[in-house]
Design an enzyme around this catalytic site. Sequence first.
Site, PDB file in Angstrom:
ATOM      1  N   ASN A   1      -4.551  14.219   0.293  1.00  0.00           N
ATOM      2  CA  ASN A   1      -4.374  14.802  -1.041  1.00  0.00           C
ATOM      3  C   ASN A   1      -5.639  15.539  -1.448  1.00  0.00           C
ATOM      4  O   ASN A   1      -6.597  15.596  -0.684  1.00  0.00           O
ATOM      5  CB  ASN A   1      -4.002  13.706  -2.045  1.00  0.00           C
TER       6      ASN A   1
ATOM      7  N   LYS B   1       0.558  15.864  20.277  1.00  0.00           N
ATOM      8  CA  LYS B   1       0.906  16.751  19.156  1.00  0.00           C
ATOM      9  C   LYS B   1       2.432  16.791  19.001  1.00  0.00           C
ATOM     10  O   LYS B   1       3.154  16.997  19.988  1.00  0.00           O
ATOM     11  CB  LYS B   1       0.369  18.145  19.484  1.00  0.00           C
TER      12      LYS B   1
ATOM     13  N   PHE C   1      -6.854   3.879 -11.849  1.00  0.00           N
ATOM     14  CA  PHE C   1      -6.705   5.235 -12.361  1.00  0.00           C
ATOM     15  C   PHE C   1      -5.240   5.613 -12.227  1.00  0.00           C
ATOM     16  O   PHE C   1      -4.535   5.057 -11.386  1.00  0.00           O
ATOM     17  CB  PHE C   1      -7.564   6.215 -11.546  1.00  0.00           C
TER      18      PHE C   1
ATOM     19  N   LYS D   1       2.074   1.022 -15.214  1.00  0.00           N
ATOM     20  CA  LYS D   1       1.252   0.695 -14.032  1.00  0.00           C
ATOM     21  C   LYS D   1       0.268  -0.425 -14.359  1.00  0.00           C
ATOM     22  O   LYS D   1      -0.011  -1.287 -13.539  1.00  0.00           O
ATOM     23  CB  LYS D   1       0.486   1.935 -13.552  1.00  0.00           C
TER      24      LYS D   1
ATOM     25  N   LYS E   1       0.679  -3.688 -12.155  1.00  0.00           N
ATOM     26  CA  LYS E   1      -0.387  -3.975 -11.197  1.00  0.00           C
ATOM     27  C   LYS E   1      -1.376  -5.024 -11.713  1.00  0.00           C
ATOM     28  O   LYS E   1      -2.401  -5.263 -11.076  1.00  0.00           O
ATOM     29  CB  LYS E   1      -1.121  -2.673 -10.828  1.00  0.00           C
TER      30      LYS E   1
HETATM   31  N1  CTP Z   1      -3.294   2.761  -5.576  1.00  0.00           N
HETATM   32  C1  CTP Z   1      -3.580   1.846  -4.567  1.00  0.00           C
HETATM   33  N2  CTP Z   1      -2.847   1.832  -3.444  1.00  0.00           N
HETATM   34  C2  CTP Z   1      -1.844   2.708  -3.250  1.00  0.00           C
HETATM   35  C3  CTP Z   1      -1.504   3.623  -4.268  1.00  0.00           C
HETATM   36  C4  CTP Z   1      -2.266   3.638  -5.418  1.00  0.00           C
HETATM   37  O1  CTP Z   1      -4.510   1.063  -4.733  1.00  0.00           O
HETATM   38  N3  CTP Z   1      -1.136   2.674  -2.114  1.00  0.00           N
HETATM   39  C5  CTP Z   1      -4.089   2.736  -6.816  1.00  0.00           C
HETATM   40  C6  CTP Z   1      -4.818   4.041  -7.115  1.00  0.00           C
HETATM   41  O2  CTP Z   1      -6.124   4.055  -6.575  1.00  0.00           O
HETATM   42  C7  CTP Z   1      -4.872   4.045  -8.636  1.00  0.00           C
HETATM   43  C8  CTP Z   1      -3.615   3.291  -9.043  1.00  0.00           C
HETATM   44  O3  CTP Z   1      -3.195   2.551  -7.892  1.00  0.00           O
HETATM   45  O4  CTP Z   1      -5.993   3.355  -9.136  1.00  0.00           O
HETATM   46  C9  CTP Z   1      -2.492   4.151  -9.504  1.00  0.00           C
HETATM   47  O5  CTP Z   1      -2.265   5.159  -8.561  1.00  0.00           O
HETATM   48  P1  CTP Z   1      -1.112   6.247  -8.724  1.00  0.00           P
HETATM   49  O6  CTP Z   1      -1.081   7.095  -7.501  1.00  0.00           O
HETATM   50  O7  CTP Z   1      -1.209   6.909 -10.067  1.00  0.00           O
HETATM   51  O8  CTP Z   1       0.165   5.320  -8.803  1.00  0.00           O
HETATM   52  P2  CTP Z   1       1.151   4.829  -7.752  1.00  0.00           P
HETATM   53  O9  CTP Z   1       1.206   3.356  -7.890  1.00  0.00           O
HETATM   54  O10 CTP Z   1       0.831   5.366  -6.396  1.00  0.00           O
HETATM   55  O11 CTP Z   1       2.490   5.454  -8.304  1.00  0.00           O
HETATM   56  P3  CTP Z   1       3.026   6.976  -8.244  1.00  0.00           P
HETATM   57  O12 CTP Z   1       2.183   7.720  -7.236  1.00  0.00           O
HETATM   58  O13 CTP Z   1       4.420   6.825  -7.829  1.00  0.00           O
HETATM   59  O14 CTP Z   1       2.854   7.509  -9.639  1.00  0.00           O
END
Ligand code: CTP
Length: 392
Positions: free
Chosen positions: A209, A288, A322, A336, A340
């Site tokens: 990303n 590949k 975040f 979230k 979480k």
């Molecule tokens: N995070 C994590 N592990 C993952 C995905 C996310 O620890 N596999 C953590 C990120 O570092 C962040 C938080 O979870 O602090 C929220 O991440 P975000 O990408 O906004 O949420 P997701 O749970 O991945 O949900 P979505 O992408 O579907 O919005």
Amino acid sequence: MLSGRTVVLGVTGSIAAYKIANLASSLVKKGANVHVIMTKNATNFINPITFETLTGNKCLVDTFDRNFEFSVEHVSLAKQADIFMVAPASANVIGKIANGIADDMLTTTIMACKCHKIISPAMNTNMFENPIVQSNIQKLKDYGYEIIEPASGYLACGDVGAGKMPEPAVLESYIMREIAMEKDMKGKKVLITAGPTMEKIDPVRFISNHSTGKMGYALAKIAMLRGAEVTLVTGKTSIPKPDFVKVVNVQSAKEMFEAVDKEFDTQDIVIMSAAVADYRPKEVATEKIKKKDGEAAIELERTEDILATMAARKKNQFVCGFSMETENMIENSKAKLEKKNLDMICANNLKVEGAGFGTDTNVVTLISKNWIKELPMKSKEGVAKDILDVIV
Ligand code: CTP
């Protein structure tokens, strides 16, 4: 960052003396009141006028200068100093300070100083390795002086080895660590994750990303400056690693999980600012991947939710996540936070200008169970400071 702070720089006779002009200038730009004291020998390498022009203060060389009140000058400067750095420090000056000899302005002032004192030895390798010099350095350490290990490399005398004064930016980082911020996080262990994770598809491709790691690195730097013991678990980024921080480099979500898992239980504060890729290929192809009918066939699986797994086992840790949202930022982030088991979540709205990936600024809303605090757009370091203010 340094306004209201007084830095005294002691410069001795070594070719590296000219580099201190950059250090003095940079400290002045950060708002510090900089005073330079030179030994007589140092004036052979750089002119005091250079420092006077850069700092706006008289550069002190001789204790018995008749143009000013020499009798009190060293004592008043010693009282004013928030930090005293001797760089480059010659073997001669190290020997004098270590043995209580005060026969010029530099050695007299440092003897009268109660603030933190840092010495950056710079000399020929053989001199540096001389047991008398080593014993003097040890003596200074025992008296509470901080010693910056000289770098190794090509020395001005043509030898290669230890004895080089580190670059001015390194010297400055030692000064910043000591006086840039109040130490209100002293004794706290802080774990921060930053940057993108990278999931291999085949030897050529990967899923990742746009995260640059800037927000997490800013948090690590500010927490370190506030006196915390910081561990930074970071995905691949192109920005410089913060100083005085334990850095653990990882690539995949699995590696990040393992690194966080290892550190989590001993931490006081955990901030997960990394952008973890939500999916990875079920299997990494060893060759590949060949496209079938123009479509690459890769099966994906979810990565482990690092934050949720860790927060589920938290004891006294303050756990902060975040969230990156494009719509319904508050509701989604609140969900979230609950799901979480977090103490706080820093919500970014990716649609707001100046927020999110790659920018030097951020616009963040802090959300906890009972309150919401909207922060204005600030530099990422400014946002980091506000986030840590709330946590502290
Ligand atoms: N995070 C994590 N592990 C993952 C995905 C996310 O620890 N596999 C953590 C990120 O570092 C962040 C938080 O979870 O602090 C929220 O991440 P975000 O990408 O906004 O949420 P997701 O749970 O991945 O949900 P979505 O992408 O579907 O919005």
